[in-house]
Scaffold this motif. Structure first.
Motif, short mmCIF file in Angstrom:
data_model
loop_
_atom_site.label_atom_id
_atom_site.label_comp_id
_atom_site.label_asym_id
_atom_site.label_seq_id
_atom_site.Cartn_x
_atom_site.Cartn_y
_atom_site.Cartn_z
N THR A 17 87.57 38.05 -24.68
CA THR A 17 88.97 38.43 -24.72
C THR A 17 89.74 37.93 -25.59
N GLY A 18 91.20 38.40 -26.12
CA GLY A 18 91.95 37.51 -27.01
C GLY A 18 92.17 36.37 -26.17
N SER A 19 92.50 36.23 -25.17
CA SER A 19 93.02 35.04 -24.50
C SER A 19 91.79 33.90 -24.47
N ASP A 20 90.69 34.47 -24.24
CA ASP A 20 89.58 33.42 -24.47
C ASP A 20 89.37 32.99 -25.89
N GLY A 21 89.65 33.85 -26.80
CA GLY A 21 89.78 33.40 -28.41
C GLY A 21 90.52 32.16 -28.59
N VAL A 22 91.80 32.33 -28.07
CA VAL A 22 92.92 31.44 -28.18
C VAL A 22 92.55 30.02 -27.61
N ALA A 47 96.80 37.54 -30.47
CA ALA A 47 95.98 36.16 -30.46
C ALA A 47 96.01 35.56 -31.66
N THR A 48 96.19 36.14 -32.85
CA THR A 48 96.40 35.53 -34.25
C THR A 48 97.40 34.82 -34.23
N ARG A 49 98.68 35.56 -33.68
CA ARG A 49 99.99 34.86 -33.77
C ARG A 49 99.92 33.59 -32.89
N GLN A 50 99.50 33.67 -31.73
CA GLN A 50 99.36 32.49 -31.01
C GLN A 50 98.55 31.39 -31.56
N THR A 52 98.08 30.79 -35.28
CA THR A 52 98.64 30.27 -36.07
C THR A 52 100.17 29.76 -35.98
N ARG A 53 100.61 29.96 -34.89
CA ARG A 53 101.85 29.18 -34.65
C ARG A 53 101.46 27.78 -33.57
N ASN A 54 100.53 27.82 -33.11
CA ASN A 54 100.14 26.44 -32.43
C ASN A 54 99.86 25.46 -33.44
N ASP A 55 100.57 24.16 -33.11
CA ASP A 55 100.35 22.97 -33.83
C ASP A 55 98.82 22.52 -34.00
N HIS A 56 98.09 22.74 -32.92
CA HIS A 56 96.83 22.18 -32.86
C HIS A 56 95.56 23.43 -33.39
N THR A 57 96.01 24.51 -33.74
CA THR A 57 95.02 25.35 -34.28
C THR A 57 95.56 26.07 -35.46
N ARG A 58 96.83 25.93 -36.03
CA ARG A 58 97.23 26.63 -37.17
C ARG A 58 96.69 26.44 -38.34
N HIS A 59 95.90 25.44 -38.46
CA HIS A 59 95.16 25.03 -39.78
C HIS A 59 93.74 25.98 -39.86
N ILE A 60 93.51 26.53 -38.68
CA ILE A 60 92.29 27.30 -38.60
C ILE A 60 92.39 28.71 -39.19
N GLU A 78 98.85 40.10 -41.65
CA GLU A 78 99.37 39.10 -42.47
C GLU A 78 100.71 38.39 -41.96
N ARG A 79 101.55 39.27 -41.22
CA ARG A 79 102.59 38.64 -40.68
C ARG A 79 102.36 37.84 -39.53
N GLN A 80 101.24 38.11 -38.85
CA GLN A 80 100.89 37.24 -37.71
C GLN A 80 100.30 35.91 -38.18
N GLY A 81 99.97 35.67 -39.58
CA GLY A 81 99.50 34.43 -39.90
C GLY A 81 97.94 34.63 -40.29
N ALA A 82 97.47 35.77 -40.57
CA ALA A 82 96.02 36.05 -40.91
C ALA A 82 95.94 35.98 -42.43
N CYS A 83 94.80 35.23 -42.97
CA CYS A 83 94.75 35.24 -44.26
C CYS A 83 93.91 36.02 -44.83
N GLY A 84 93.04 36.97 -44.13
CA GLY A 84 92.36 38.04 -44.82
C GLY A 84 92.05 39.10 -43.61
N TYR A 85 91.63 40.26 -43.96
CA TYR A 85 91.60 41.42 -43.37
C TYR A 85 90.41 42.16 -44.00
N LEU A 86 89.37 42.58 -43.22
CA LEU A 86 88.07 43.22 -43.47
C LEU A 86 88.07 44.47 -42.53
N THR A 87 87.69 45.41 -42.99
CA THR A 87 87.80 46.69 -42.42
C THR A 87 86.12 47.02 -41.85
#
Length: 276
Positions: A17-22, A47-50, A52-60, A78-87
């Motif tokens: 789940t997304g929560s598990d991923g966070v 999940a991406t937004r959480q 990339t906005r968290n001080d402990h994980t935003r570097h990932i 991109e706006r949620q903080g993702a650095c790439g997108y694969l389809t």
């Protein structure tokens, strides 16, 4: 994807789940996160937004991997903080290339990267480091960047121009850190917690160029390149040689070393001359 990456020697963790991923991101601190969008509970964008906005994980770095292929989905990622997108479906070659490229960036060194050929000689794909300055998507050859890093601790310099952030100790070298959007008189579009510094070297000149966000390794086909003088980009114009069009988005190719070679660069940066 798990099997493909495992065969390449990568250790892979999965989340249902997304929560598990966070939670796993915070606990395990992985090098890279591949994020699906449709999941139970919070979706991949949330999940991406959480993360990339968290001080402990935003570097990932987070790469969205989804069957959603609309431009709006990619922009939203991109706006949620993702650095790439694969389809999906993602072929093994693209997956491995993207992951290994981001690992190179995370290792913060391009010292051993082979220089890319001239644009008329590029093969099927051209790769470069994507980033944002003044809200404009830019891309530069890997050979233009010596190192990618978070914004370092800096010592302010007195009586200098506002685009000089200060002096930083980078691997034992004291280098000036210059805010590109300030230097080029462009607006700031993203908060400081997403800013990154590109260390660029040209001869004896070394400087850290602050950009608003790293967009990771970008891949382009040869025929997606168009020459351009960049006049519509204001202060960026003199350093832009063309643009790549990909998935409805435009990345302008910028020559970062040309900024350092500009005879006014250090005089302007250190406040010894007025910018023309």
């Amino acid at each position: 994807m798990v099997n493909t990456l495992a065969r390449q020697g990568h250790q892979v963790l999965t989340a249902a789940t997304g929560s598990d991923g966070v939670s796993i991101a915070a606990e395990e601190q992985p090098d890279i996160i591949l994020m699906d969008v449709v999941m139970p509970g919070i979706n991949g964008f949330q999940a991406t937004r959480q993360i990339t906005r968290n001080d402990h994980t935003r570097h990932i770095p987070v790469i969205i991997v989804s069957s959603k292929d609309q431009d709006a989905d990619k922009v939203w990622g991109e706006r949620q903080g993702a650095c790439g997108y694969l389809t999906k479906p993602v072929d093994d070659r693209t997956l491995i290339s993207t992951v290994n490229g981001l690992l190179d960036i995370k290792a913060a060194t391009f010292k051993n990267a082979a220089p890319l050929p001239h644009k008329e000689q590029v093969q099927a794909q051209w790769q470069g480091l994507g980033f944002l300055v003044g809200g404009t998507r830019l891309v530069s050859k890997l050979g233009q960047v010596a190192e990618l890093m978070p914004v370092p601790r800096m010592t302010p310099l007195p009586a200098v121009k506002p685009w000089v952030m200060g002096i930083a100790n980078v691997r034992g070298r004291l280098i000036p850190v210059i805010s590109l959007h300030e230097y080029l008189q462009l607006p700031t579009t993203l908060p400081a917690n997403q800013w990154r510094v590109l260390v660029v070297e040209e001869g004896d000149i070394v400087a850290g160029l602050l950009v608003e966000q790293s967009l990771g390794i970008q891949h382009f086909l040869e025929d997606s390149y168009e020459e351009s003088d960049g006049k519509e980009l204001g202060g960026l114009g003199p350093y832009v040689t063309g643009a790549f069009r990909h998935g409805g988005r435009v990345f302008h190719e910028v020559q970062l070393k040309a900024i350092l070679k500009d005879e006014k660069f250090f005089d302007v940066a250190l406040g010894k001359a007025d910018k023309a």
